[in-house]
Design an enzyme around this catalytic site. Structure first.
Site, PDB file in Angstrom:
ATOM      1  N   GLU A   1      44.415  10.025  -7.231  1.00 60.86           N
ATOM      2  CA  GLU A   1      45.222   9.407  -8.530  1.00 60.86           C
ATOM      3  C   GLU A   1      44.447   8.950  -9.489  1.00 60.86           C
ATOM      4  OE1 GLU A   1      48.853   6.475  -9.833  1.00 60.86           O
ATOM      5  OE2 GLU A   1      48.868   7.335  -7.790  1.00 60.86           O
TER       6      GLU A   1
ATOM      7  N   GLU B   1      44.869   6.034  -4.661  1.00 59.83           N
ATOM      8  CA  GLU B   1      44.677   5.460  -5.908  1.00 59.83           C
ATOM      9  C   GLU B   1      43.330   5.242  -6.237  1.00 59.83           C
ATOM     10  OE1 GLU B   1      45.532   5.016  -9.100  1.00 59.83           O
ATOM     11  OE2 GLU B   1      47.462   3.849  -8.540  1.00 59.83           O
TER      12      GLU B   1
ATOM     13  N   GLU C   1      50.140   8.325 -15.651  1.00 67.48           N
ATOM     14  CA  GLU C   1      50.974   6.971 -15.703  1.00 67.48           C
ATOM     15  C   GLU C   1      50.626   6.333 -17.161  1.00 67.48           C
ATOM     16  OE1 GLU C   1      49.420   3.173 -13.701  1.00 67.48           O
ATOM     17  OE2 GLU C   1      49.309   4.526 -12.378  1.00 67.48           O
TER      18      GLU C   1
ATOM     19  N   HIS D   1      55.805   7.501 -12.066  1.00 63.40           N
ATOM     20  CA  HIS D   1      55.117   6.312 -11.726  1.00 63.40           C
ATOM     21  C   HIS D   1      56.300   5.118 -11.796  1.00 63.40           C
ATOM     22  CE1 HIS D   1      53.119   2.493 -13.064  1.00 63.40           C
ATOM     23  NE2 HIS D   1      51.882   2.775 -11.985  1.00 63.40           N
TER      24      HIS D   1
ATOM     25  N   HIS E   1      42.886   4.413 -10.023  1.00 60.30           N
ATOM     26  CA  HIS E   1      43.166   3.703 -11.149  1.00 60.30           C
ATOM     27  C   HIS E   1      42.169   4.166 -12.425  1.00 60.30           C
ATOM     28  CE1 HIS E   1      45.186   0.526  -8.542  1.00 60.30           C
ATOM     29  NE2 HIS E   1      46.131   1.160  -9.487  1.00 60.30           N
TER      30      HIS E   1
END
Length: 389
Positions: A215, A189, A241, A291, A191
């Site tokens: 991600e 991840e 997401e 998500h 972010h």
């Protein structure tokens, strides 16, 4: 069958508020929607009152008309707030429709294409940001039966990491890889933290671990940056997401810079719109991994969705490792067993919501306003403790 009433509730945790909407039909049937929205819980629940005219008095089966009322007919371009509210209302509609038809929702969306759904764990790395902590925590995830786990090792990284932070982040990834061996796969991840050159550097340094994906390597609205990263790594790219409409996903697909789409059905208009987006993704050979950072209803709705997707990949799950008490908001909870979700039973979502439990765990309120603690992950290096401080 028309809607005659609705009510909204909020379940508080140290770092996330989980919102619920319960609609009631003229025959007494009720349906449940759920979401988690960052920094706007109070606004969301006020918005439900603003759009009461779009909920009360309408036939519960007319989901396309509901979408039109909240997007086109209110004229302004719908974004996160509107699409989250729409999703919650729409989810409650489907719960009612399933109950009226005496069928689980997935059977009303084309039926299932699989008999179980793989899950990956999130929220499992709480504590000091050290390789040792991540190593021991990752072993517990594998012991619990998960074959996939996701984590963000990058502290409060923003655009670039210092060389010290860069090395620590790579050491954490190495520690997790060592802990899980061949028993599970890492999902890295990011972010939306990084400038593309930094994301590319990181990707090249971790390619040999063969992670399931990286991600949101770059800001979610900067699609050309995402394309730049995709052109310089063999690791699959996952994102989506923080996209809220089919138009945004269309642009993403056309750039051919995503391998796994991670739409959040609780924030992009609900399960029907999400199925349309995922079906479009399939025409671009893109897989779908919803998500899911919510509670029982979000998890079940995402499960019902992915059961129907030919391009479905895997489903995210938080509640085994952080704020486990949120499972008590309804029953029966869809537990992960041997790394998989089973096909849910019962009409609609197949659960009963425990509103007394939710009311007994309210969010923090100050001067009559619901507070949103969030994570502050671009300022707090230890945000993953999820303690709300």
């Amino acid at each position: 069958m028309k809607i005659v009433d609705f009510q909204s509730l909020v379940l508080g945790t140290p770092w996330r508020n989980i919102s619920y909407l319960v609609i009631e039909l003229e025959d007494g049937t009720t349906g449940i929607g759920e979401s988690r929205i960052l920094g706007k819980t109070q606004t969301l629940h006020t918005y439900f009152q603003d759009i009461k005219r779009h909920i009360i008095g309408h036939d519960v089966h007319d989901i396309e008309a509901l979408y039109e009322r909240i997007t086109l007919l209110d004229f302004g371009v719908a974004h996160e707030l509107e699409m989250t509210a729409l999703a919650m209302i729409e989810m409650a509609h489907w719960d009612c429709i399933g109950k009226l038809a005496k069928q689980p929702v997935y059977k009303l969306l084309g039926g299932k294409v699989r008999d179980k759904v793989p899950a990956y764990a999130n929220g499992w790395y709480k504590g000091p940001r050290t390789p040792e902590l991540f190593h021991e925590a990752a072993k517990k995830v594998v012991k619990a039966g998960y074959t996939g786990l996701k984590f963000d090792p990058f502290g409060a990284g923003n655009l670039e990491l210092s060389r010290k932070e860069y090395k620590l982040s790579l050491d954490i990834i190495e520690a997790v890889a060592d802990a899980i061996g061949d028993n599970a796969q890492m999902h890295i991840e990011m972010h939306g933290r990084f400038a593309p050159h930094q994301a590319v550097e990181i990707a090249r340094d971790i390619e040999h671990y063969k992670p399931a994906w990286i991600e949101e390597p770059c800001r979610p609205e900067d699609l050309p940056a995402l394309k730049q990263v995709a052109q310089h790594t063999t690791i699959p790219i996952a994102t989506g997401e923080r996209l809220y409409s089919a138009n945004q996903f269309r642009e993403l697909f056309e750039l051919r810079c995503v391998n796994v789409v991670q739409l959040d059905l609780t924030q992009c208009g609900g399960i029907l719109e999400s199925k349309k987006i995922c079906s479009t993704a399939e025409t671009y050979s893109v897989m779908a991994a919803p998500h899911n950072v919510g509670g029982i209803v979000s998890t079940l709705a995402s499960l019902h969705l992915i059961l129907t997707l030919r391009n479905g990949k895997i489903l995210e799950h938080f509640n085994d490792f952080t704020d486990q008490f949120v499972k008590k908001a309804g029953h029966p909870y869809p537990e992960v067993v041997d790394g998989h979700f089973s096909v849910p039973e019962g009409p609609g979502w197949g659960i009963e919501l425990d509103m007394d439990f939710i009311r007994a765990h309210p969010p923090a309120i100050e001067n009559g306003i619901i507070l949103d603690p969030g994570l502050n992950m671009f300022k707090k290096a230890n945000w993953a403790q999820r303690d709300g401080k």
